[in-house]
Design a protein around this motif. Sequence first.
Motif, PDB file in Angstrom:
ATOM      1  N   LEU A  22       0.839  -1.315  -0.072  1.00 45.37           N
ATOM      2  CA  LEU A  22       0.129  -0.047   0.005  1.00 45.37           C
ATOM      3  C   LEU A  22       0.764   1.064   0.048  1.00 45.37           C
ATOM      4  O   LEU A  22       1.883   1.197   0.763  1.00 45.37           O
ATOM      5  N   GLY A  44      -3.772  -4.820  -3.639  1.00 42.65           N
ATOM      6  CA  GLY A  44      -3.613  -4.251  -2.247  1.00 42.65           C
ATOM      7  C   GLY A  44      -5.141  -4.292  -1.485  1.00 42.65           C
ATOM      8  O   GLY A  44      -5.131  -3.852  -0.383  1.00 42.65           O
ATOM      9  N   GLY A 211      -1.171  -0.831  -4.995  1.00 43.47           N
ATOM     10  CA  GLY A 211      -1.393  -0.344  -3.668  1.00 43.47           C
ATOM     11  C   GLY A 211      -1.887   1.131  -3.624  1.00 43.47           C
ATOM     12  O   GLY A 211      -1.725   1.628  -2.465  1.00 43.47           O
ATOM     13  N   THR A 238       1.755  -7.139  -5.462  1.00 45.29           N
ATOM     14  CA  THR A 238       1.629  -6.761  -3.870  1.00 45.29           C
ATOM     15  C   THR A 238       0.688  -8.024  -3.141  1.00 45.29           C
ATOM     16  O   THR A 238       0.105  -8.857  -3.938  1.00 45.29           O
TER      17      THR A 238
END
Length: 239
Positions: A22, A44, A211, A238
Amino acid sequence: MSAPPALRLLGVVKRFGHTTALRGVDLTVPEGESVALLGANGAGKSTLLRIAATLTKPTSGSIYIRETDAAQEPEVARGSIGLLSHQSFLYDDLTAGENLQFYARLYGLADPADAARRSLDGVGLAHRSDDRVRTFSRGMKQRVAIGRALLHDPTILLLDEPFAGLDVRSRDTLIARIQESRTKGRTLVLVTHDIGQGLALSDRYALLEGGAIIAEGPSAEAEEPALEARITAPMQETV
């Protein structure tokens, strides 16, 4: 004076080693609003929801549940939150009733047995109260988990891919409870890869990529094909 937002995330950053999940996310959700968090796998979304649920600490940034600083008073913050995800958070060796009574005691409810009975009745499983959860199908476990999430009458519902692997009946039960929660003025944040379902169950959407929130707006004005076109896999994976 207007009520404080139900949920505020300010400059939330989360790193896992060398991976940044993030990147300074700001998100404010007013009381009674439903927000769909959309995005590709790895954008994310689930990390953001786990942080909002106080299950994961951010690397930096702040989270407020109403006026409560979640970092300073996580137990107070959790009292307002009901979390439902593809994980049931149930104990397989306990019965459905025992599971919900356990959570009722954690929430400090006055009559755990009555709370468990009413919750199971609400998801159509009162007749299976004395059966161990390990004997339940995936859909039945998720219905018990719906009862768990709503057990303490939370004002904020956080839903992380709650429809994953559900049968038709369980999906319909969940949709009905989500719609009921919206009617009651609960605040909802829904993480889903199903754009159409997310828009149908929300007032507003936020689109994550890499993110970060790259777009947001009213769900009623969103065009599903245009959103689908904007969802592309982030360059760096991510969580």
